[in-house]
Design a protein around this motif. Structure first.
Motif, PDB file in Angstrom:
ATOM      1  N   PRO A  90      15.425 -72.943  14.459  1.00 19.48           N
ATOM      2  CA  PRO A  90      16.178 -74.151  14.081  1.00 19.48           C
ATOM      3  C   PRO A  90      16.175 -74.413  12.581  1.00 19.48           C
ATOM      4  O   PRO A  90      15.115 -74.515  11.955  1.00 19.48           O
ATOM      5  CB  PRO A  90      15.451 -75.258  14.851  1.00 19.48           C
ATOM      6  CG  PRO A  90      14.869 -74.566  16.041  1.00 19.48           C
ATOM      7  CD  PRO A  90      14.463 -73.211  15.548  1.00 19.48           C
ATOM      8  N   SER A 110      21.298 -73.672  22.196  1.00 19.43           N
ATOM      9  CA  SER A 110      22.592 -73.877  21.549  1.00 19.43           C
ATOM     10  C   SER A 110      22.474 -73.372  20.121  1.00 19.43           C
ATOM     11  O   SER A 110      21.774 -73.966  19.299  1.00 19.43           O
ATOM     12  CB  SER A 110      22.979 -75.362  21.544  1.00 19.43           C
ATOM     13  OG  SER A 110      24.039 -75.608  20.633  1.00 19.43           O
ATOM     14  N   GLU A 113      23.572 -75.828  17.540  1.00 20.66           N
ATOM     15  CA  GLU A 113      22.530 -76.844  17.335  1.00 20.66           C
ATOM     16  C   GLU A 113      21.442 -76.292  16.425  1.00 20.66           C
ATOM     17  O   GLU A 113      20.994 -76.970  15.489  1.00 20.66           O
ATOM     18  CB  GLU A 113      21.959 -77.215  18.692  1.00 20.66           C
ATOM     19  CG  GLU A 113      20.955 -78.334  18.723  1.00 20.66           C
ATOM     20  CD  GLU A 113      20.555 -78.578  20.179  1.00 20.66           C
ATOM     21  OE1 GLU A 113      21.139 -79.476  20.806  1.00 20.66           O
ATOM     22  OE2 GLU A 113      19.671 -77.852  20.679  1.00 20.66           O
ATOM     23  N   ASN A 114      21.007 -75.067  16.681  1.00 21.08           N
ATOM     24  CA  ASN A 114      19.969 -74.453  15.854  1.00 21.08           C
ATOM     25  C   ASN A 114      20.405 -74.298  14.405  1.00 21.08           C
ATOM     26  O   ASN A 114      19.598 -74.381  13.488  1.00 21.08           O
ATOM     27  CB  ASN A 114      19.588 -73.079  16.414  1.00 21.08           C
ATOM     28  CG  ASN A 114      18.735 -73.183  17.664  1.00 21.08           C
ATOM     29  OD1 ASN A 114      18.684 -74.221  18.307  1.00 21.08           O
ATOM     30  ND2 ASN A 114      18.056 -72.101  18.014  1.00 21.08           N
ATOM     31  N   ASN A 117      24.651 -77.538  13.114  1.00 26.64           N
ATOM     32  CA  ASN A 117      26.048 -77.950  13.214  1.00 26.64           C
ATOM     33  C   ASN A 117      26.292 -78.993  14.300  1.00 26.64           C
ATOM     34  O   ASN A 117      27.424 -79.441  14.484  1.00 26.64           O
ATOM     35  CB  ASN A 117      26.941 -76.732  13.468  1.00 26.64           C
ATOM     36  CG  ASN A 117      26.902 -75.760  12.302  1.00 26.64           C
ATOM     37  OD1 ASN A 117      26.716 -76.166  11.156  1.00 26.64           O
ATOM     38  ND2 ASN A 117      27.042 -74.480  12.579  1.00 26.64           N
ATOM     39  N   VAL A 118      25.262 -79.344  15.042  1.00 32.85           N
ATOM     40  CA  VAL A 118      25.342 -80.417  16.033  1.00 32.85           C
ATOM     41  C   VAL A 118      24.395 -81.523  15.582  1.00 32.85           C
ATOM     42  O   VAL A 118      23.219 -81.242  15.308  1.00 32.85           O
ATOM     43  CB  VAL A 118      24.934 -79.919  17.438  1.00 32.85           C
ATOM     44  CG1 VAL A 118      24.910 -81.073  18.437  1.00 32.85           C
ATOM     45  CG2 VAL A 118      25.886 -78.830  17.917  1.00 32.85           C
ATOM     46  N   THR A 120      21.626 -84.204  15.446  1.00 33.56           N
ATOM     47  CA  THR A 120      20.453 -84.453  16.277  1.00 33.56           C
ATOM     48  C   THR A 120      19.779 -85.748  15.835  1.00 33.56           C
ATOM     49  O   THR A 120      19.627 -85.999  14.632  1.00 33.56           O
ATOM     50  CB  THR A 120      19.442 -83.297  16.153  1.00 33.56           C
ATOM     51  OG1 THR A 120      19.220 -83.019  14.771  1.00 33.56           O
ATOM     52  CG2 THR A 120      19.948 -82.048  16.851  1.00 33.56           C
ATOM     53  N   THR A 150      22.695 -84.723  20.027  1.00 34.22           N
ATOM     54  CA  THR A 150      21.567 -84.234  20.812  1.00 34.22           C
ATOM     55  C   THR A 150      20.388 -85.164  20.579  1.00 34.22           C
ATOM     56  O   THR A 150      20.063 -85.488  19.435  1.00 34.22           O
ATOM     57  CB  THR A 150      21.177 -82.804  20.403  1.00 34.22           C
ATOM     58  OG1 THR A 150      22.251 -81.918  20.727  1.00 34.22           O
ATOM     59  CG2 THR A 150      19.923 -82.346  21.127  1.00 34.22           C
ATOM     60  N   ARG A 173      22.908 -83.784  25.954  1.00 32.92           N
ATOM     61  CA  ARG A 173      21.933 -82.713  25.767  1.00 32.92           C
ATOM     62  C   ARG A 173      20.712 -83.293  25.058  1.00 32.92           C
ATOM     63  O   ARG A 173      20.842 -84.067  24.100  1.00 32.92           O
ATOM     64  CB  ARG A 173      22.560 -81.601  24.941  1.00 32.92           C
ATOM     65  CG  ARG A 173      21.625 -80.435  24.647  1.00 32.92           C
ATOM     66  CD  ARG A 173      22.351 -79.333  23.890  1.00 32.92           C
ATOM     67  NE  ARG A 173      21.391 -78.366  23.359  1.00 32.92           N
ATOM     68  CZ  ARG A 173      20.896 -77.355  24.062  1.00 32.92           C
ATOM     69  NH1 ARG A 173      21.276 -77.161  25.308  1.00 32.92           N
ATOM     70  NH2 ARG A 173      20.022 -76.520  23.519  1.00 32.92           N
ATOM     71  N   SER A 229      15.227 -83.468  13.726  1.00 33.06           N
ATOM     72  CA  SER A 229      16.161 -84.595  13.791  1.00 33.06           C
ATOM     73  C   SER A 229      16.752 -84.935  12.432  1.00 33.06           C
ATOM     74  O   SER A 229      16.040 -85.000  11.429  1.00 33.06           O
ATOM     75  CB  SER A 229      15.451 -85.833  14.355  1.00 33.06           C
ATOM     76  OG  SER A 229      14.850 -85.558  15.607  1.00 33.06           O
ATOM     77  N   GLN A 304      33.677 -78.542  13.101  1.00 31.50           N
ATOM     78  CA  GLN A 304      32.519 -78.830  13.937  1.00 31.50           C
ATOM     79  C   GLN A 304      32.085 -80.281  13.819  1.00 31.50           C
ATOM     80  O   GLN A 304      31.281 -80.752  14.603  1.00 31.50           O
ATOM     81  CB  GLN A 304      31.356 -77.914  13.559  1.00 31.50           C
ATOM     82  CG  GLN A 304      31.610 -76.447  13.886  1.00 31.50           C
ATOM     83  CD  GLN A 304      30.618 -75.552  13.193  1.00 31.50           C
ATOM     84  OE1 GLN A 304      30.205 -75.803  12.078  1.00 31.50           O
ATOM     85  NE2 GLN A 304      30.221 -74.486  13.865  1.00 31.50           N
TER      86      GLN A 304
END
Length: 383
Positions: A90, A110, A113-114, A117-118, A120, A150, A173, A229, A304
């Motif tokens: 990550p 994901s 996510e790592n 790009n998502v 958290t 997330t 998620r 986060s 994204q």
């Protein structure tokens, strides 16, 4: 070479007394952990923070481990793990100075996510929650899950449980960071929840399979929650609370901390009120929370990030210069050159300057006082 180096990241993680910071020093000193593994006592003793007693213990423990055999045996019970040199480790976690050298995982990975790009968000709080805390933990988690965030939390009783559960119920998620091996669920009452998280999200730990609960593990795992986060939200926290440790660590990592305000008469709110007095952002409602989150630094591509575009802040009138001002100290120059006339996230400044989070934070403050850099909402900076 890459696979071989992973073996030594695993081997060093099994040496008692060698934590993430010392592993990083070994890596920096020797260039790779295989060379560090084969280094003699005198070479290891030259590393900052290593004394006679500690090097004696390190050398003795190292002699008991065969890295190749360790990997073969270890992988039976721990088939899935990342080391800090793995490309899928990550990205946000890798940026903190105490990132675990080995991170075990179970569930659905994901890669977006790592890669950061998502978005958290960590949600933490007391185990002994009130109806108010439970209600708002669920409202916030459900809302953010519905918006594509997330949710990261610690699978503990109380606020953590409500945050994970509400996220899953909203179809979102969630990531659970635990203080045990992945084959052990603590508290045991969360067995079903842990299984559901693994089906729809991820459970991670820096501890190998078979590691039981230990009081020292839970404060340590809080740094991983903060590290994974973009923002940490504290729902309820008394003055002595693990959630406050997470908030302090998030602040040390240059991440934003948001707090749900509460009554001064409530013991569960005293820790939160203390965070507010230290500059944490109060959450004044769901719409206000979304407004706050819209200004956090973003790491992905515009495609994204359509869910939550960054709020554009008018650029102040600045003078663009091609070289550092004269008489600027070398470390200040190093950070100043990374900051551009366009908003630059704190995390990007840390990454590009290759300095520690604490060092960059102090330098940015000096540059602000000199009038060379200005801070924008969401921990972004520009000349």
């Amino acid at each position: 070479m890459f696979d071989r180096e992973r073996i030594y990241w695993l081997a060093w993680s099994r040496v008692a007394g060698v934590g993430p910071i010392l592993v990083d020093r070994l890596y920096q000193r020797f260039g790779n952990l295989e060379a560090a593994w084969n280094a003699d006592t005198e070479a290891i003793l030259s590393i900052d923070g290593v004394g006679i007693q500690s090097v004696t213990k390190i050398v003795a423990a190292r002699a008991q481990i065969d890295p190749q055999a360790l990997l073969a045996a270890h992988s039976i019970d721990n088939p899935y793990f990342w080391t800090r040199i793995d490309p899928d480790y990550p990205r946000l976690l890798k940026e903190i100075p105490s990132a675990p050298g080995v991170l075990y995982y179970r569930g659905n990975v994901s890669l977006a996510e790592n890669q950061g790009n998502v978005p958290t968000v960590g949600i933490v709080g007391t185990r002994d929650l009130s109806d108010y805390g439970k209600r708002w933990a669920r409202k916030i988690s459900s809302l953010l899950a519905s918006k594509g965030f997330t949710i990261v939390s610690g699978l503990a009783q109380g606020i953590d449980t409500e945050a994970h559960s509400a996220c899953l119920e909203a179809g979102g998620r969630t990531i659970a960071v635990v203080g045990t091996g992945l084959d052990i669920v603590y508290p045991p009452r969360n067995q079903a929840l842990a299984k559901e998280i693994a089906q729809h999200g991820l459970v991670v730990s820096e501890y190998a399979a078979g590691t039981p609960p230990d009081r020292s593990h839970f404060p340590a795992r809080n740094r991983i929650i903060a590290g994974l986060s973009r923002v940490t939200i504290v729902i309820e926290a008394p003055v002595r609370s693990g959630a406050l440790i997470t908030a302090y660590q998030a602040n040390d990592f240059g991440r934003d901390v948001y707090v749900l305000p509460g009554s001064i008469d409530s013991p569960n709110s005293l820790g939160c009120l203390g965070l507010l007095s230290r500059g944490a952002q109060p959450i004044l409602g769901l719409d206000h929370l979304l407004e706050l989150l819209s200004s956090i630094p973003q790491l992905g591509t515009p495609e994204q990030l359509q869910l939550f575009p960054i709020i554009e802040v008018p650029n102040p009138v600045t003078k663009s210069v091609a070289s550092p001002p004269p008489d600027l100290a070398p470390d200040l120059q190093q950070v100043w050159l990374v900051v551009t006339c366009q908003p630059t996230s704190f995390d990007e400044i840390v990454s590009k300057s290759q300095l520690s989070t604490a060092t960059v934070s102090g330098i940015l403050l000096q540059l602000e006082l000199l009038g060379l850099v200005t801070q924008l909402p969401g921990m972004r900076y520009q000349r």
